[in-house]
Design a protein around this motif. Structure first.
Motif, PDB file in Angstrom:
ATOM      1  N   PRO A  28       0.833  -1.204   0.000  1.00 31.56           N
ATOM      2  CA  PRO A  28       0.000   0.000   0.000  1.00 31.56           C
ATOM      3  C   PRO A  28       0.874   1.264   0.000  1.00 31.56           C
ATOM      4  N   GLY A  29       0.278   2.369  -0.372  1.00 31.05           N
ATOM      5  CA  GLY A  29       1.018   3.611  -0.547  1.00 31.05           C
ATOM      6  C   GLY A  29       1.850   4.056   0.643  1.00 31.05           C
ATOM      7  N   PHE A  30       1.391   3.747   1.861  1.00 25.47           N
ATOM      8  CA  PHE A  30       2.101   4.289   3.019  1.00 25.47           C
ATOM      9  C   PHE A  30       3.315   3.451   3.409  1.00 25.47           C
ATOM     10  N   ALA A  31       3.486   2.283   2.764  1.00 24.66           N
ATOM     11  CA  ALA A  31       4.552   1.376   3.186  1.00 24.66           C
ATOM     12  C   ALA A  31       5.913   2.068   3.195  1.00 24.66           C
ATOM     13  N   LEU A  32       6.147   2.916   2.214  1.00 28.40           N
ATOM     14  CA  LEU A  32       7.426   3.611   2.177  1.00 28.40           C
ATOM     15  C   LEU A  32       7.194   5.122   2.254  1.00 28.40           C
ATOM     16  N   SER A  33       6.250   5.521   3.098  1.00 24.56           N
ATOM     17  CA  SER A  33       5.976   6.947   3.265  1.00 24.56           C
ATOM     18  C   SER A  33       7.152   7.601   3.976  1.00 24.56           C
ATOM     19  N   PRO A  34       7.277   8.937   3.856  1.00 26.86           N
ATOM     20  CA  PRO A  34       8.422   9.632   4.447  1.00 26.86           C
ATOM     21  C   PRO A  34       8.652   9.287   5.923  1.00 26.86           C
ATOM     22  N   THR A  35       7.584   9.199   6.695  1.00 26.48           N
ATOM     23  CA  THR A  35       7.756   8.915   8.127  1.00 26.48           C
ATOM     24  C   THR A  35       8.347   7.533   8.336  1.00 26.48           C
ATOM     25  N   VAL A  36       7.815   6.561   7.615  1.00 25.81           N
ATOM     26  CA  VAL A  36       8.309   5.195   7.753  1.00 25.81           C
ATOM     27  C   VAL A  36       9.791   5.145   7.378  1.00 25.81           C
ATOM     28  N   VAL A  37      10.109   5.777   6.261  1.00 25.20           N
ATOM     29  CA  VAL A  37      11.491   5.750   5.799  1.00 25.20           C
ATOM     30  C   VAL A  37      12.419   6.443   6.785  1.00 25.20           C
ATOM     31  N   ARG A  38      11.976   7.614   7.304  1.00 29.07           N
ATOM     32  CA  ARG A  38      12.813   8.360   8.240  1.00 29.07           C
ATOM     33  C   ARG A  38      13.093   7.515   9.486  1.00 29.07           C
ATOM     34  N   THR A  39      12.053   6.881   9.976  1.00 29.00           N
ATOM     35  CA  THR A  39      12.206   6.056  11.182  1.00 29.00           C
ATOM     36  C   THR A  39      13.109   4.860  10.890  1.00 29.00           C
ATOM     37  N   PHE A  40      12.845   4.213   9.766  1.00 30.92           N
ATOM     38  CA  PHE A  40      13.644   3.042   9.400  1.00 30.92           C
ATOM     39  C   PHE A  40      15.114   3.429   9.284  1.00 30.92           C
ATOM     40  N   ASN A  41      15.369   4.526   8.575  1.00 34.78           N
ATOM     41  CA  ASN A  41      16.753   4.931   8.361  1.00 34.78           C
ATOM     42  C   ASN A  41      17.468   5.225   9.675  1.00 34.78           C
ATOM     43  N   ALA A  42      16.763   5.918  10.583  1.00 34.10           N
ATOM     44  CA  ALA A  42      17.393   6.263  11.859  1.00 34.10           C
ATOM     45  C   ALA A  42      17.719   4.992  12.643  1.00 34.10           C
ATOM     46  N   LEU A  43      16.792   4.041  12.641  1.00 36.43           N
ATOM     47  CA  LEU A  43      17.026   2.789  13.364  1.00 36.43           C
ATOM     48  C   LEU A  43      18.169   2.010  12.724  1.00 36.43           C
ATOM     49  N   TYR A  44      18.156   2.002  11.391  1.00 32.63           N
ATOM     50  CA  TYR A  44      19.171   1.251  10.650  1.00 32.63           C
ATOM     51  C   TYR A  44      20.557   1.805  10.973  1.00 32.63           C
ATOM     52  N   TRP A  45      20.626   3.116  11.008  1.00 38.30           N
ATOM     53  CA  TRP A  45      21.912   3.784  11.291  1.00 38.30           C
ATOM     54  C   TRP A  45      22.388   3.420  12.691  1.00 38.30           C
TER      55      TRP A  45
ATOM     56  N   PHE B 215      13.430   6.680  -5.657  1.00 36.09           N
ATOM     57  CA  PHE B 215      12.301   7.564  -5.354  1.00 36.09           C
ATOM     58  C   PHE B 215      11.026   6.907  -5.835  1.00 36.09           C
ATOM     59  N   LYS B 216      10.049   6.833  -4.956  1.00 37.76           N
ATOM     60  CA  LYS B 216       8.736   6.370  -5.379  1.00 37.76           C
ATOM     61  C   LYS B 216       8.232   7.324  -6.454  1.00 37.76           C
ATOM     62  N   LYS B 217       7.585   6.776  -7.451  1.00 39.85           N
ATOM     63  CA  LYS B 217       7.151   7.619  -8.559  1.00 39.85           C
ATOM     64  C   LYS B 217       6.176   8.705  -8.093  1.00 39.85           C
ATOM     65  N   SER B 218       6.498   9.933  -8.466  1.00 42.42           N
ATOM     66  CA  SER B 218       5.589  11.065  -8.223  1.00 42.42           C
ATOM     67  C   SER B 218       6.082  12.207  -9.088  1.00 42.42           C
ATOM     68  N   HIS B 219       5.221  13.192  -9.298  1.00 43.38           N
ATOM     69  CA  HIS B 219       5.657  14.340 -10.108  1.00 43.38           C
ATOM     70  C   HIS B 219       6.807  15.055  -9.444  1.00 43.38           C
ATOM     71  N   ALA B 220       6.706  15.205  -8.113  1.00 50.79           N
ATOM     72  CA  ALA B 220       7.761  15.908  -7.385  1.00 50.79           C
ATOM     73  C   ALA B 220       9.091  15.170  -7.532  1.00 50.79           C
ATOM     74  N   ALA B 221       9.023  13.830  -7.453  1.00 50.49           N
ATOM     75  CA  ALA B 221      10.259  13.054  -7.574  1.00 50.49           C
ATOM     76  C   ALA B 221      10.847  13.214  -8.970  1.00 50.49           C
ATOM     77  N   GLU B 222       9.986  13.229  -9.969  1.00 51.25           N
ATOM     78  CA  GLU B 222      10.484  13.362 -11.337  1.00 51.25           C
ATOM     79  C   GLU B 222      11.129  14.723 -11.554  1.00 51.25           C
ATOM     80  N   ARG B 223      10.517  15.772 -10.975  1.00 46.01           N
ATOM     81  CA  ARG B 223      11.132  17.099 -11.063  1.00 46.01           C
ATOM     82  C   ARG B 223      12.500  17.094 -10.391  1.00 46.01           C
ATOM     83  N   LEU B 224      12.540  16.486  -9.201  1.00 49.11           N
ATOM     84  CA  LEU B 224      13.793  16.443  -8.445  1.00 49.11           C
ATOM     85  C   LEU B 224      14.872  15.698  -9.241  1.00 49.11           C
ATOM     86  N   ILE B 225      14.511  14.575  -9.830  1.00 51.45           N
ATOM     87  CA  ILE B 225      15.502  13.787 -10.585  1.00 51.45           C
ATOM     88  C   ILE B 225      16.027  14.593 -11.774  1.00 51.45           C
TER      89      ILE B 225
END
Lengths: 437, 245
Positions: free
Chosen positions: A252-269, A363-373
């Motif tokens: 589902p869309g929230f699986a890799l939402s910013p919050t999840v990723v931020r938390t995962f990354n901090a724990l991973y680190w 980057f999960k596909k989105s218009h913002a991500a495409e602009r950023l890339i």
């Protein structure tokens, strides 16, 4: 040859193709197809964008041509069919004391794909690219198999290695394996506080294998924090890797939402202790960390994701820092960011590597991500860097061509080998690589 | 004791997967088929994957002269001898209807050729007093269907042959398995439309090896084909004759 109409995608699943695919199982079938109905060869479809797609056209699936044809236990020279997967070779040869000279981040890459993309691995700074280890390959041409060596057929060799499949299907290849000291890998993991600390650590690492993982969500003084992994093969006892798991459905869309990723990354680190640690792992766990989760690309959901990978010269490290800053500021969290020091090693006209630093981000596909890339791509151009075509799905021709100084040499040989442009892929058309004369 | 598989029709997709898995178990392979250069490649591959013995030998279901040398070669192989038969051909039923002589070739490839070879090998297997014969038939042999009844008929004949061979060889300690695969993702089925429950060749191969270990008599692989075929077999002929499945 029998053709089957299929829908298929690159690994990022953003770009799709529909077309007829043949899947030869023997050299004679591949020869017949290539002479009568030539089409680009594809392997495990691990290129992220459209390098492995031929929408509305035909493709040859090489995955069933996957045999090990010969091996010399004295020199380590191996001869394999192009559909052979690098992870399979690792599995077969580690018990015999050998491993593939270069291994990309997934073991599902075929040898043919590895040549066509001139892939690199965690030992690029020392061992160079995959193509540099290839001593010979057999290209299937209209007139049958043609043996190509870097000495006798220099331009054809260089147009094929890293050449995006445009010289035709590769039937088999010979390359020299490396000695493995044992069946495990000893990994030293070190926590890195920020960007300023990271680069010197990468520069000064003398490990055979090294890679940096970056928390691309960290900002300000923590910008560029991450984990440095340095590794050597070794012998000893270790439990075998667990069996693969599959991602059953699109997440589902929230699986890799910013919050999840931020938390995962901090724990991973934080999982790496402040003073670092040394761990012993099964060899494939280190080289192919994500392969245990089959179809992990589905974690990004139905719409798929982009991967951006660039390399910039050492002197332009500042530009790379700006990119990481931009990504962190964008909030378009990228859970998998990899930073690596590259050596100069490359074997083909269109090979990706250059001496410098390479950065890879999802980057999960989105218009913002495409602009950023697109912005990241512009910054790569400004920094005299290069975009990796195996990953690309958004590059623009005016930017890409200038990144590859030997492009004209490639084009000349490719047009000679394939005057009818039968081996064109979606990527080649999108980037107008064969439009110039 | 070391085991060597005589793999008949060894260049077929399922046979390749089978040879590779047998090799990984440390078993030998004698690869019999028509395309010698392909067989040599498969033999080399099996050698690197763990087969202590891997050799190619010529076999053509339509050339009985090719059978005796296989028996000769097999005699020279020590240890347990086992045989796995993967040969068969499946022309479209429409092609056969247009060219009736294709019936003979289909039946030779899928039934009489391999039956002839197995009959020739049987005394040697009996003499050894152990080992396995795995004959690959097909769910198509369970009932003659509109779409491919000549192929189905040849496989049905092969099933009956294997049943008799089981009866015979079992008396001297050799086990015979009838393998009935459903649709498998092979070069033969590539491009065919709308195939139900398509299995990967690796799955069929591992099911055969497991059946050999457990001394099963008849297996459907994947297992889902057992209930499917049980239903299809139970449909009364007066209804079945009007169906298109």
């Amino acid at each position: 040859m029998r053709w089957k109409t299929v829908e298929y995608t690159g690994w990022g699943r953003v770009l799709k193709a529909r077309g007829e695919v043949a899947r030869p199982e023997r050299a004679s079938a591949l020869a017949a197809t290539t002479s009568e109905e030539p089409a680009p060869a594809v392997g495990m479809l691990r290129s992220y964008g459209d390098a492995c797609l031929n929408d509305a056209g035909r493709a040859i699936d090489m995955t069933r041509m996957d045999r090990i044809l010969s091996f010399d236990p004295e020199s380590g020279m191996v001869h394999v069919e192009a559909g052979c997967q690098i992870g399979q070779l690792l599995k077969v040869f580690v018990p015999k004391g050998w491993l593939p000279p270069v291994m990309p981040g997934t073991g599902f890459v075929t040898v043919g794909g590895g040549i066509a993309m001139d892939v690199h691995g965690k030992n690029h700074h020392g061992a160079g690219s995959f193509g540099q280890h290839v001593t010979e390959f057999t290209l299937m041409t209209k007139d049958g198999p043609k043996v190509v060596t870097p000495k006798k057929n220099a331009s054809l060799f260089k147009a094929t290695v890293g050449g995006l499949g445009q010289t035709g299907p590769i039937l088999s290849a010979k390359f020299k394996m490396h000695r493995a000291k044992g069946d495990v890998i000893v990994v030293t993991e070190r926590r890195v506080e920020n960007w300023e600390e990271f680069l010197p650590l990468l520069d000064n690492s003398d490990a055979t294998y090294s890679v940096g993982w970056i928390d691309a969500t960290a900002k300000d003084e923590a910008l560029g924090r991450g984990i440095l992994e340095e590794a050597e093969t070794g012998g000893g006892l270790v439990k075998p890797a667990k069996r693969g798991r599959k991602v059953p459905l699109d997440a589902p869309g929230f699986a890799l939402s910013p919050t999840v990723v931020r938390t995962f990354n901090a724990l991973y680190w934080r999982k790496v202790p402040t003073k670092g640690r040394t761990v012993v792992k099964p060899i494939d766990d280190f080289f192919f960390p994500l392969d245990k989760i089959h179809d992990w690309n589905k974690l990004y959901g139905k719409s798929g994701f982009h991967q951006f990978q660039c390399v910039v010269p050492i002197a332009e490290a500042g530009a790379l820092r700006e990119m990481v800053e931009k990504v962190a500021a964008s909030g378009l969290a990228s859970p998998l960011a990899v930073l690596k020091r590259m050596g100069p090693g490359r074997a083909g006209y269109m090979s990706f590597p250059m001496e410098g630093y390479t950065l890879a981000l999802d980057f999960k596909k989105s218009h913002a991500a495409e602009r950023l890339i697109r912005e990241l791509e512009d910054m790569t151009v400004a920094a005299s860097g290069r975009i990796y075509l195996a990953k690309d799905s958004l590059g623009r021709p005016e930017n890409i061509l200038g990144m590859y100084p030997e492009y004209k040499d490639w084009l000349k040989t490719v047009n000679k080998m394939d005057p009818d442009q039968a081996f064109e892929t979606d990527l080649v058309r999108r980037l107008k690589l064969r439009d110039a004369t | 004791m070391s085991q060597t598989w005589i793999i008949v029709g060894a260049t077929s997709t399922i046979a390749r997967a089978f040879a590779r898995q047998a090799a990984a178990r440390g078993e030998g392979v004698l690869l019999a088929g028509r395309d010698m250069s392909e067989l040599e490649s498969i033999a080399a591959d099996c050698g690197f994957r763990g087969a202590p013995f891997a050799e190619a030998i010529a076999f053509d279901a339509r050339e009985p002269a090719s059978f005796a040398p296989i028996l000769e070669r097999a005699r020279g192989i020590k240890g347990t001898l086992s045989v796995a038969v993967f040969v068969g051909s499946m022309p479209d039923q429409e092609e056969i209807d247009a060219e009736p002589s294709l019936v003979d070739g289909t039946i030779t490839d899928s039934f009489t050729g391999p039956a002839h070879l197995l009959t020739l090998l049987a005394p040697l297997l009996e003499e050894r007093g152990h080992g396995t014969v795995a004959g690959v038939g097909s769910v198509a042999g369970d009932r003659g269907r509109l779409g491919n009844y000549v192929y189905g008929a040849s496989k049905a004949g092969f099933h009956a042959y294997l049943s008799g061979l089981r009866n015979r060889l079992g008396r001297s300690g050799v086990h015979v398995i009838t393998v009935k695969p459903g649709t498998v993702d092979t070069a033969m089925t590539w491009g065919m439309e709308k195939l139900p429950f398509v299995a990967q060749p690796e799955k069929i191969a591992s099911d055969i090896l497991r059946a050999a270990d457990r001394k099963k008599d008849i297996i459907y692989t994947p297992a889902i084909w057992w209930p499917i075929m049980t239903i299809i077999r139970s449909i009364p002929e007066r209804i079945f004759k009007k169906m298109e499945i």
